[in-house]
Each structure stands twice: as C-alpha cells, then as structure tokens.
Design a protein around this motif. Structure first.
Motif, short mmCIF file in Angstrom:
data_model
loop_
_atom_site.label_atom_id
_atom_site.label_comp_id
_atom_site.label_asym_id
_atom_site.label_seq_id
_atom_site.Cartn_x
_atom_site.Cartn_y
_atom_site.Cartn_z
N GLU A 300 0.75 -1.21 -0.09
CA GLU A 300 -0.02 -0.13 -0.05
C GLU A 300 1.10 1.36 -0.12
OE1 GLU A 300 0.01 -2.45 2.36
OE2 GLU A 300 -2.21 -3.41 1.94
N TRP A 301 2.20 1.18 0.38
CA TRP A 301 3.09 2.34 0.64
C TRP A 301 4.05 2.55 -0.56
CZ3 TRP A 301 3.17 5.52 5.00
CH2 TRP A 301 2.26 5.24 6.23
N ARG A 302 4.45 1.24 -1.30
CA ARG A 302 5.54 1.44 -1.98
C ARG A 302 5.33 2.43 -3.30
NH1 ARG A 302 4.43 -4.50 -4.25
NH2 ARG A 302 2.55 -4.36 -5.56
N GLN A 303 4.38 2.88 -3.60
CA GLN A 303 4.30 4.11 -4.70
C GLN A 303 4.64 5.28 -4.05
OE1 GLN A 303 0.16 5.14 -5.93
NE2 GLN A 303 -0.63 3.83 -4.47
N TYR A 304 4.89 5.46 -2.84
CA TYR A 304 4.84 6.64 -2.20
C TYR A 304 6.26 6.93 -1.51
CZ TYR A 304 -0.05 6.86 -2.39
OH TYR A 304 -1.62 6.60 -2.93
N LEU A 305 6.81 5.69 -1.07
CA LEU A 305 8.03 5.68 -0.10
C LEU A 305 9.29 5.84 -1.13
CD1 LEU A 305 7.30 3.44 2.97
CD2 LEU A 305 6.82 5.74 2.30
N LYS A 306 10.23 6.77 -0.96
CA LYS A 306 11.39 6.66 -1.59
C LYS A 306 12.37 6.13 -0.53
CE LYS A 306 8.86 8.84 -4.59
NZ LYS A 306 8.37 8.03 -5.53
N ASP A 307 12.33 6.16 0.68
CA ASP A 307 13.56 5.89 1.44
C ASP A 307 12.81 5.47 2.83
OD1 ASP A 307 15.77 5.14 2.18
OD2 ASP A 307 16.51 7.11 2.75
N ALA A 308 13.36 4.68 3.71
CA ALA A 308 12.89 4.23 4.96
C ALA A 308 14.11 3.87 5.81
CB ALA A 308 11.78 2.93 5.06
N HIS A 309 13.94 4.35 7.01
CA HIS A 309 15.00 4.08 7.98
C HIS A 309 14.16 3.85 9.56
CE1 HIS A 309 17.65 5.77 5.20
NE2 HIS A 309 18.71 5.40 6.08
N TYR A 310 14.76 3.15 10.30
CA TYR A 310 14.26 3.22 11.79
C TYR A 310 15.35 4.10 12.55
CZ TYR A 310 11.48 1.14 15.28
OH TYR A 310 10.54 0.87 16.46
N GLY A 311 14.56 4.92 13.48
CA GLY A 311 15.28 5.76 14.35
C GLY A 311 15.43 5.28 15.74
N LEU A 312 14.80 5.59 16.79
CA LEU A 312 14.61 5.04 18.13
C LEU A 312 13.25 4.71 18.53
CD1 LEU A 312 17.36 6.98 19.72
CD2 LEU A 312 17.46 4.64 19.38
N GLY A 313 12.47 3.74 18.08
CA GLY A 313 11.25 3.97 18.44
C GLY A 313 10.28 4.37 17.26
N TRP A 314 10.77 4.71 16.18
CA TRP A 314 10.01 5.54 15.08
C TRP A 314 10.54 4.95 13.85
CZ3 TRP A 314 5.66 8.18 15.42
CH2 TRP A 314 5.37 8.99 16.72
N ARG A 315 9.84 4.74 12.71
CA ARG A 315 10.28 4.51 11.46
C ARG A 315 10.18 6.23 10.96
NH1 ARG A 315 9.95 -0.66 10.62
NH2 ARG A 315 8.23 -1.94 11.67
N ILE A 316 11.17 6.40 10.03
CA ILE A 316 11.40 7.49 9.22
C ILE A 316 11.29 7.44 7.90
CG2 ILE A 316 12.80 9.57 9.14
CD1 ILE A 316 13.18 7.60 12.18
N TYR A 317 10.34 7.67 7.36
CA TYR A 317 9.94 7.55 5.71
C TYR A 317 10.28 8.85 5.01
CZ TYR A 317 7.35 3.19 6.92
OH TYR A 317 6.88 1.97 7.36
N ASP A 318 10.69 8.67 3.83
CA ASP A 318 10.57 9.77 2.89
C ASP A 318 9.30 9.26 1.76
OD1 ASP A 318 10.84 11.27 0.37
OD2 ASP A 318 12.76 11.04 0.23
N PHE A 319 8.28 10.29 2.46
CA PHE A 319 7.00 9.89 1.54
C PHE A 319 7.03 10.99 0.36
CE2 PHE A 319 2.58 10.05 0.76
CZ PHE A 319 1.89 8.90 1.23
N ASN A 320 7.16 10.73 -0.97
CA ASN A 320 7.26 11.36 -1.83
C ASN A 320 8.18 12.80 -1.52
OD1 ASN A 320 6.00 9.91 -3.92
ND2 ASN A 320 4.01 10.80 -3.60
N GLY A 321 9.14 12.75 -0.90
CA GLY A 321 10.01 13.87 -0.77
C GLY A 321 9.80 14.75 0.59
N HIS A 322 8.63 14.10 1.40
CA HIS A 322 8.37 14.59 2.76
C HIS A 322 8.74 13.79 3.97
CE1 HIS A 322 6.02 17.79 0.48
NE2 HIS A 322 5.33 16.68 -0.16
N THR A 323 9.34 14.20 4.97
CA THR A 323 9.90 13.47 6.03
C THR A 323 8.33 12.94 6.66
OG1 THR A 323 11.95 14.55 6.18
CG2 THR A 323 11.03 13.30 8.19
N LEU A 324 8.12 11.77 7.13
CA LEU A 324 7.11 11.29 7.79
C LEU A 324 7.54 10.33 8.97
CD1 LEU A 324 4.12 11.08 8.03
CD2 LEU A 324 4.10 9.14 6.62
#
Length: 390
Positions: A300-324
């Motif tokens: 459901e997300w792959r068309q939007y996500l350009k990058d994905a990392h894990y921080g400390l208890g959070w997922r950090i996504y690049d959602f079409n150029g926006h930090t989420l």
C-alpha cells in the motif's frame, strides 16, 4: 478537574459532516478521505475505528465509526484501545528522558541493565540500550515472538534470547524485535518499579492523558474500552478475549489509550508541550539511524516511499519527498497507526478494534491526500507572496 476536561474537549471537532460540531468546516480532502474510509468500513463490516487529524495549534478533527462490540456502546473520544507496537513510541521517549536525566545512557550495555542475563557471555558485549530501542540488535527478526504468544515466562524468553547468535553486529542491520524489549521491562522490575509506573510519572501524568495506561488489568478496568475482534469470514467479525502474551512485554506492546490521549501525544510531539517533550528529544528519537529498505516494498505504501529508516522507536519515511515519522501496531483484535510530519506540524492517529489490514491502505491514502493538499497550499502561498512583491 472536571471543568478543565470540558474546556479541553472543546478542542475536538467531531463527526463526518462537512460542517464540524463547532461550526468549523472540514477541509475537502479530509472530508473526502473520511467518507471513503467509512464506506470501506461499511463494506467490510468493520466493528469500529476512530481517527484524528491534528494540526499544531489548531482544533483536532476526530472521526468516529462503529461500536466497542456488536451490541455495545458507540465508540467515542474516551473509548480505550490497545496500541500494540505503537507503545514503542512511548518507550523511546521514556528512555530519551531517562538519558537526558542521566539515569541511563544510550550506549549502556544490556549486560549492565539486566546483569542476571547472559547477553555479554554470548560474545555480544557491544549490545546496548540504543540497539533495543533502535531495532538494530542483530538478532533474527521477531526472535521468539512464538514463545511470547505461547505465554512463556519473560525470564525464560530473555534467557533463550541471550544465547542466540546474532545475524550481524549490533547497529549494523535492521532486525525488528519484541522479546528484546523485555530487557527494559526487567530493568524496571529490578529497580523496584515497573515500566507502567515510570511511563505514568514521566509522560502520562505530565501530559494529562486521561485514559492512557499500561497493562491488561488497566484496560479492562476502564468503563469504556473497545473489545478486540478477529475475522471469521470476508466481512464477518467475532469478539475475542484480550490476550496476556504481549502485555508481558509492555515496553514493546503494553500501552492503552483513547483518541483523546493520542491527540495529546501527537500535539506534544509537534512541539506544543516543550517543557515535557523538548524538541531536542523528539529530534533524537526520530533521527534516521538504520536503513529499513524492506519497508519501501509494502504494497500500500511502495508507490509513495522513496526511503525508509528506523530511528529510536520510530520509522522515518521519505514519503514523496516529505519526512514522515510513523509507527504501526498489531496484536490480536487491534490495529493502530500514528504518524506526524514535522516540517508541516501535522499528525494523524487511527485506532481500530479489528485485526484488519485495511488500516495499511487508510494510512497511506491519508498521507497521500494530506501532502497533496499541503503542497497545493504551499504553492498558493508562494504565488501570493510573489504577487505581493510586485
């Protein structure tokens, strides 16, 4: 206290109508999302859900659907749900506060946190607190979740976990865990306290979260709590008993909350309570640390996500150029999602008393529509600014 609560509730805009209860209109994109979501819920006969859109400094828009259980009361802003792994966002902030208070250190070895377990003996002396919260222990992903679900005692699971050979060195790869959070549970137990007491003291009470709690007993003590439901057919759901298993690992999946509580949580993450959740701590836990490339392939997300990392208890996504900043939760009978976009000061929460994958589509659709509206708003402001300069 009663008077203060009534005043706070005026900060909610509730309903799915185009005109909110307090006379404030709902943005067209949000209204359309709410209507589409409700239609899909009706089609699948979902028991119930609640979701909220939060803008920093503005009235939160809350949308309700369904009932606590088939013949129960309608879901409202006080209805309490299990957060499942969304609990990890609370744990990361609790640990960040302990580090800021110099009671713990992110680099503190697990062998020091829980000396009764043989993590150091496995040759893994570098395994630290940051690797637990940051999901980079190196152990096989979801190691011994099967034992958690079989209700093995926490000490036995931790003992077995400490004997595992890691797949990689700590901090070198993303390996999602639940059982390892038992280390944090044991740490508090060994210091004559509990995770629940610590969370209550450092976060729940300071933020005046009226219904948030930790544990099964606390959930079922509420007068208004959503019963868990599992699918028994394509559009047929059955209420089931609340399971004990993951509640033994409260730092991983033991927090309960209503949408009222979660709006307060997101507001604090957006910077509205800097005395309780300083911006520096929010930045610490949402800093991208470990690459989690597999997340970018989620259907459901792959068309939007350009990058994905894990921080400390959070997922950090690049959602079409926006930090989420995002996290989801899933235990038997419940699903939960929380996310916020720090650059725009907006956030979203969905709580569901059904074990339904529809939440994946709902959340991805929400942020696609939200960012599209925010981009349009930015463009309009930019054009107006340029026109005013002439």
């Amino acid at each position: 206290m009663k008077f203060k609560k009534i005043l706070w509730l005026l900060g909610f805009c509730i309903g799915t109508s185009a005109l909110a209860a307090n006379g404030e209109s709902t943005q067209p994109w949000l209204q359309e999302f709410a209507e589409n979501t409700q239609q899909q819920a009706v089609n699948k006969n979902l028991p119930g859900y609640v979701f909220a859109y939060i803008e920093k400094g503005k009235v939160a828009k809350v949308f309700l659907y369904g009932k606590e259980t088939k013949n129960g009361a309608s879901i409202n802003t006080d209805t309490v749900f299990r957060l499942a792994s969304v609990s990890k966002t609370f744990t990361s902030m609790l640990m960040a506060k302990y580090v800021a208070q110099q009671r713990l250190d992110w680099q503190q070895p697990i062998a020091q946190l829980v000396p009764d377990y043989a993590f150091a003996a496995s040759g893994d002396k570098a395994l630290q607190l940051q690797h637990i919260v940051g999901q980079s222990s190196g152990f096989m992903p979801n190691a011994y979740d099967n034992l958690i679900e079989a209700n093995y005692p926490l000490p036995k699971v931790l003992t077995m976990l400490s004997e595992l050979t890691p797949l990689c060195a700590p901090g070198k790869c993303y390996t999602y865990q639940n059982a390892l959070f038992g280390v944090i549970e044991e740490y508090f137990s060994q210091h004559h306290s509990s995770y629940g007491q610590a969370l209550n003291q450092e976060i729940i009470k300071p933020l005046n979260m009226p219904h948030a709690s930790v544990g099964k007993v606390a959930l079922q003590a509420e007068k208004n709590w959503a019963r868990p439901h599992v699918a028994v057919g394509r559009s047929d759901w059955r209420a089931v008993s609340v399971r004990d298993d993951y509640y033994q690992y409260s730092p991983a999946a033991g927090v309960n909350a209503s949408i009222e509580d979660m709006v307060l949580w997101v507001r604090a993450l957006l910077g509205e309570q800097p005395d309780i959740l300083p911006a520096s701590l929010v930045q610490t836990v949402t800093r991208p640390i470990t690459l989690s490339k597999r997340e970018t392939y989620r259907r459901e997300w792959r068309q939007y996500l350009k990058d994905a990392h894990y921080g400390l208890g959070w997922r950090i996504y690049d959602f079409n150029g926006h930090t989420l900043n995002y996290h989801g939760g899933w235990v038997q009978g419940y699903r939960a999602d929380v996310a916020f976009a720090p650059d725009y000061g907006v956030g979203y929460v969905m709580l569901m008393n059904a074990e339904s994958n529809l939440i994946n589509q709902f959340t991805a659709d929400f942020w696609a529509a939200c960012f599209k509206a925010l981009e349009k708003q930015d463009k309009l402001l930019s054009n107006n600014s340029m026109a005013a300069s002439y």
